[in-house]
Write a protein that holds these residues in place. Structure first.
Motif, PDB file in Angstrom:
ATOM      1  N   LYS A  40      21.096 -11.230 -23.426  1.00  0.00           N
ATOM      2  CA  LYS A  40      20.872 -11.849 -22.111  1.00  0.00           C
ATOM      3  C   LYS A  40      21.932 -12.902 -21.807  1.00  0.00           C
ATOM      4  O   LYS A  40      22.634 -13.386 -22.715  1.00  0.00           O
ATOM      5  N   HIS A  78      17.971 -24.968 -22.707  1.00  0.00           N
ATOM      6  CA  HIS A  78      17.524 -26.232 -23.320  1.00  0.00           C
ATOM      7  C   HIS A  78      16.434 -26.911 -22.492  1.00  0.00           C
ATOM      8  O   HIS A  78      15.350 -27.163 -23.017  1.00  0.00           O
ATOM      9  N   VAL A 125      13.083 -25.397 -22.763  1.00  0.00           N
ATOM     10  CA  VAL A 125      12.282 -25.701 -23.965  1.00  0.00           C
ATOM     11  C   VAL A 125      11.354 -26.885 -23.673  1.00  0.00           C
ATOM     12  O   VAL A 125      10.301 -27.042 -24.277  1.00  0.00           O
ATOM     13  N   GLY A 163      25.071 -17.229 -28.281  1.00  0.00           N
ATOM     14  CA  GLY A 163      24.444 -17.606 -27.006  1.00  0.00           C
ATOM     15  C   GLY A 163      24.010 -16.440 -26.144  1.00  0.00           C
ATOM     16  O   GLY A 163      23.497 -16.639 -25.048  1.00  0.00           O
ATOM     17  N   LEU A 164      24.204 -15.206 -26.643  1.00  0.00           N
ATOM     18  CA  LEU A 164      23.806 -14.035 -25.838  1.00  0.00           C
ATOM     19  C   LEU A 164      22.465 -13.459 -26.303  1.00  0.00           C
ATOM     20  O   LEU A 164      22.141 -12.307 -26.012  1.00  0.00           O
ATOM     21  N   GLY A 165      21.705 -14.255 -27.037  1.00  0.00           N
ATOM     22  CA  GLY A 165      20.336 -13.845 -27.371  1.00  0.00           C
ATOM     23  C   GLY A 165      20.237 -12.771 -28.438  1.00  0.00           C
ATOM     24  O   GLY A 165      19.303 -11.961 -28.412  1.00  0.00           O
ATOM     25  N   SER A 175      19.293 -13.196 -31.417  1.00  0.00           N
ATOM     26  CA  SER A 175      18.064 -13.409 -32.212  1.00  0.00           C
ATOM     27  C   SER A 175      16.862 -12.764 -31.523  1.00  0.00           C
ATOM     28  O   SER A 175      16.016 -12.153 -32.174  1.00  0.00           O
ATOM     29  N   HIS A 223      14.550 -19.835 -34.066  1.00  0.00           N
ATOM     30  CA  HIS A 223      14.918 -20.972 -33.189  1.00  0.00           C
ATOM     31  C   HIS A 223      14.194 -22.266 -33.524  1.00  0.00           C
ATOM     32  O   HIS A 223      14.557 -23.302 -32.995  1.00  0.00           O
ATOM     33  N   ILE A 270      11.968 -17.604 -23.349  1.00  0.00           N
ATOM     34  CA  ILE A 270      12.714 -16.932 -22.266  1.00  0.00           C
ATOM     35  C   ILE A 270      13.529 -15.754 -22.810  1.00  0.00           C
ATOM     36  O   ILE A 270      13.582 -14.692 -22.178  1.00  0.00           O
ATOM     37  N   ASP A 271      14.154 -15.925 -23.968  1.00  0.00           N
ATOM     38  CA  ASP A 271      15.053 -14.876 -24.476  1.00  0.00           C
ATOM     39  C   ASP A 271      14.278 -13.611 -24.850  1.00  0.00           C
ATOM     40  O   ASP A 271      14.688 -12.498 -24.507  1.00  0.00           O
ATOM     41  N   ARG A 285      27.834 -21.380 -34.074  1.00  0.00           N
ATOM     42  CA  ARG A 285      26.833 -22.431 -33.910  1.00  0.00           C
ATOM     43  C   ARG A 285      25.462 -21.840 -34.136  1.00  0.00           C
ATOM     44  O   ARG A 285      25.319 -20.627 -34.248  1.00  0.00           O
ATOM     45  N   THR A 334      21.400 -21.952 -32.903  1.00  0.00           N
ATOM     46  CA  THR A 334      20.510 -22.396 -31.828  1.00  0.00           C
ATOM     47  C   THR A 334      19.482 -23.414 -32.331  1.00  0.00           C
ATOM     48  O   THR A 334      19.219 -24.421 -31.668  1.00  0.00           O
ATOM     49  N   VAL A 360      18.905 -26.971 -30.512  1.00  0.00           N
ATOM     50  CA  VAL A 360      17.629 -27.270 -29.839  1.00  0.00           C
ATOM     51  C   VAL A 360      17.034 -28.554 -30.445  1.00  0.00           C
ATOM     52  O   VAL A 360      16.570 -29.444 -29.719  1.00  0.00           O
TER      53      VAL A 360
HETATM   54  C1  LIG Z   1      18.714 -23.149 -25.849  1.00  0.00           C
HETATM   55  C2  LIG Z   1      17.702 -22.079 -25.444  1.00  0.00           C
HETATM   56  O1  LIG Z   1      17.216 -22.422 -24.126  1.00  0.00           O
HETATM   57  C3  LIG Z   1      18.343 -20.692 -25.359  1.00  0.00           C
HETATM   58  C4  LIG Z   1      19.004 -20.269 -26.631  1.00  0.00           C
HETATM   59  O2  LIG Z   1      19.636 -19.011 -26.499  1.00  0.00           O
HETATM   60  P1  LIG Z   1      20.582 -18.450 -27.658  1.00  0.00           P
HETATM   61  O3  LIG Z   1      19.796 -18.365 -28.924  1.00  0.00           O
HETATM   62  O4  LIG Z   1      21.732 -19.428 -27.817  1.00  0.00           O
HETATM   63  O5  LIG Z   1      21.036 -17.095 -27.169  1.00  0.00           O
HETATM   64  C5  LIG Z   1      16.544 -22.098 -26.435  1.00  0.00           C
HETATM   65  C6  LIG Z   1      15.278 -21.372 -25.977  1.00  0.00           C
HETATM   66  O6  LIG Z   1      15.023 -21.296 -24.759  1.00  0.00           O
HETATM   67  O7  LIG Z   1      14.529 -20.915 -26.849  1.00  0.00           O
END
Ligand SMILES: C[C@@](O)(CCOP(=O)(O)O)CC(=O)O
Ligand SMILES: Nc1ncnc2c1ncn2[C@@H]1O[C@H](COP(=O)(O)OP(=O)(O)O)[C@@H](O)[C@H]1O
Ligand SMILES: [Mg+2]
Length: 389
Positions: free
Chosen positions: A11, A18, A21, A146-148, A150, A202, A208-209, A246, A248, A252
Motif C-alpha cells: 500500500k 503515524h 496510530v 514503508g510499502l506495507g 508486514s 509493529h 490501516i495497512d 528502518r 516501523t 512508531v
Molecule cells: C506508521 C504507520 O502509520 C504505518 C506504517 O506503515 P509501514 O509499516 O511503514 O508500511 C503505522 C500504523 O499505522 O500501524
C-alpha cells in the motif's frame, strides 16, 4: 498434494501515517505489488506422529523448520481451536517464541526477520494448530520500506492458512485470471488475524495497512473503521525507495515517546494531520472532468501532501535521504512526502496528469543519481486474492 495460494498487496499512505496510530484519520490505497504465500499441509510422519512446520522465506534465501512436538510445548495442545475468534499473542507466547527463535541463529544482518517469523509462528499455530505443513513466502515489495510488506505478509499468510483450515470459502476465479476472492465476512476474519500478525511486527499498529491489503481499493481509515473512497480520476504517484533501512516498530514507538514528552504540541500536530486526511479524502472523490478542474484538484492534493510532510518532520520521522528526494522533486515543481513509517524507506511524488514525460524522466534520473530507485505503481486495485495449486 493440494496447495493453497494467496496474494495480498502492499500500500501507499497518501496522508495520515503515524497520526492514525493516535486516532487521526488517514488515507491509504492498495498498489499492484504483492506478497504471495503458498501452503501445503503434510501428513504427520508415521514414526513419531509429529512432522514439522517449515517456512521458506524466498526474499531472504532462508528456510526455517520446527518439529511439531516442539511447537506443541510452546503453544499447547489446544492451539488452532479458536480459529474463528482471533486473539492477540500473549506476552508469555511472545517470550517463548523469542526463545525458540534464538536457537535459529538468524544472521545478524537479518535480525529484523525475527518479528516476521514470530508473526508466522503465531498465525500458523493459532489457525492450523501444530500440524505439519510447508509455507513459501515471496514478495514483490521491498521489505521494511514503508510499502506495507508486514501487512501483506500477515494478510497473505492468514488467507492461505484460513483457507487450508477450511475456515473461509474462496470464491471461483475471476474471468481471465487464476485469482478469485473471498466473501466479505471471510475477508473480515482474515483481516482480524492479519491484525494480530501486524501487532507482533509493529507493536502498536493502527490497522490501516492490514485493512487496505485485505480489502484493496483506496480507503479513509479512522479508529479501526474505514470507508472506500471512489476516486474519479487516477492518482499517479512516483515512488522512490531511498534504500535506507528502518523499522516501523521503532519509529512508531519514537513518535509515542515524543507525544508523551510534549502532549499538547503533539495533540495539535495529530489534529492538524486529521484535518489534512479528511480534506484529502473529500478531494480525491471530487468529480473533475476537464483539464482545469483536474489541475485544480491535483494542486490541492499536492498542497495537502506538502503540509502532511511538514507535520511528519515535526513528529521526527523524516530522514536526510527523504529530504534529498523532496529537494530534488521541488526543483521540478513536484511535491513529495514520505509514505509509511518514514525514517528512510519510500517517498511518494505526485505526478500531475499534464506533466510532460520529459520532465518526469529528468526528475527520475536526478533522483536516481543519488543512488535511490524510482518506480511507478497502479493505485487502488484489488485486495487479498486466492487460488489453489
Ligand atoms: C506508521 C504507520 O502509520 C504505518 C506504517 O506503515 P509501514 O509499516 O511503514 O508500511 C503505522 C500504523 O499505522 O500501524
Ligand atoms: N516477504 C517477507 N519475508 C519475511 N519477512 C517479511 C516479509 N515481509 C515482511 N516481513 C516482516 O516484516 C518486517 C517489515 O515490516 P515493517 O517494518 O512494518 O516495514 P513495511 O511494512 O513498511 O515493509 C520485516 O522486517 C519482516 O520481519
Ligand atoms: Mg509494516
Amino acid at each position: 498434494m493440494e496447495g493453497f495460494r494467496a496474494r495480498a498487496p502492499g500500500k501507499i499512505i497518501l496522508a495520515g501515517e503515524h497520526a492514525v496510530v493516535h486516532g487521526s484519520a488517514a488515507v491509504a490505497a492498495a498498489i499492484d505489488l504483492y506478497t504471495h504465500s503458498s501452503l501445503h499441509l503434510l501428513p504427520a510422519s508415521e514414526e513419531d506422529g509429529a512432522g514439522a512446520v517449515e517456512v521458506d522465506l524466498r526474499d531472504t534465501g532462508l528456510v526455517f523448520s520446527w518439529p511439531c512436538a516442539r511447537l506443541r510445548e510452546v503453544f499447547g495442545d489446544t492451539a488452532g481451536a479458536a480459529v474463528n475468534a482471533p486473539k492477540p499473542c500473549s506476552s508469555d507466547e511472545l517470550a517463548a517464541m523469542a526463545e525458540l527463535l534464538e536457537q535459529e541463529h538468524i544472521p545478524e544482518d537479518k535480525i529484523w526477520l525475527a518479528a516476521g517469523l514470530s508473526a508466522f509462528l503465531y498465525l500458523y499455530t493459532s489457525i492450523l494448530g501444530c500440524r505439519p505443513g510447508k509455507a513459501v513466502v515471496k514478495s514483490d515489495l521491498p521489505l521494511g520500506a514503508g510499502l506495507g510488506s508486514s501487512a501483506a505478509f500477515s494478510v497473505s499468510l492468514s488467507g492461505a492458512l484460513l483457507a487450508a483450515a477450511g475456515a473461509v470459502r474462496p470464491q471461483a476465479a475471476d474471468a481471465g485470471t487464476e485469482w478469485g476472492s473471498f466473501h466479505k465476512e471471510d475477508l473480515e476474519l482474515v483481516n482480524q488475524w492479519a491484525f494480530q500478525g501486524e501487532k507482533i511486527i509493529h507493536g502498536k499498529p493502527s490497522g490501516i495497512d492490514n485493512a487496505v491489503s485485505t480489502f484493496g481499493s483506496m480507503i479513509k481509515f479512522k479508529k479501526g473503521e474505514f470507508t472506500n473512497l471512489k476516486s474519479s480520476n487516477p492518482v499517479k504517484m512516483l515512488i522512490t525507495d531511498t534504500k535506507v533501512g528502518r523499522n516501523t516498530k521503532a519509529l512508531v514507538a519514537g513518535v509515542s515517546e515524543r507525544a508523551s514528552r510534549h502532549p499538547d504540541a503533539m495533540a495539535s500536530v495529530i489534529s492538524a494531520v486529521n484535518s489534512i486526511s479528511e480534506e484529502l479524502s473529500s478531494i480525491v472523490e471530487l468529480a473533475a472532468d476537464d483539464e482545469v478542474a483536474i489541475t485544480a484538484k491535483e494542486e490541492k492534493l499536492a498542497e495537502l501532501m506538502e503540509m502532511n510532510q511538514g507535520l511528519l518532520q515535526c513528529m521526527g520521522v523524516s530522514h536526510c535521504a527523504i529530504e534529498t528526494v523532496l529537494r530534488t522533486t521541488l526543483k521540478y515543481n513536484l511535491v513529495s512526502k514520505l509514505t509509511g513509517a518514514g525514517g528512510g524507506g519510500c517517498v511518494l511524488t505526485l505526478i500531475p496528469s499534464l506533466l510532460p514525460n520529459s520532465v518526469l524522466e529528468k526528475t527520475t534520473a536526478e533522483i536516481e543519481s543519488h543512488g535511490f530507485r524510482c518506480f511507478q505503481v497502479k493505485v487502488g486495485g484489488r485486495g487479498l486474492q486466492f487460488c489453489r495449486g
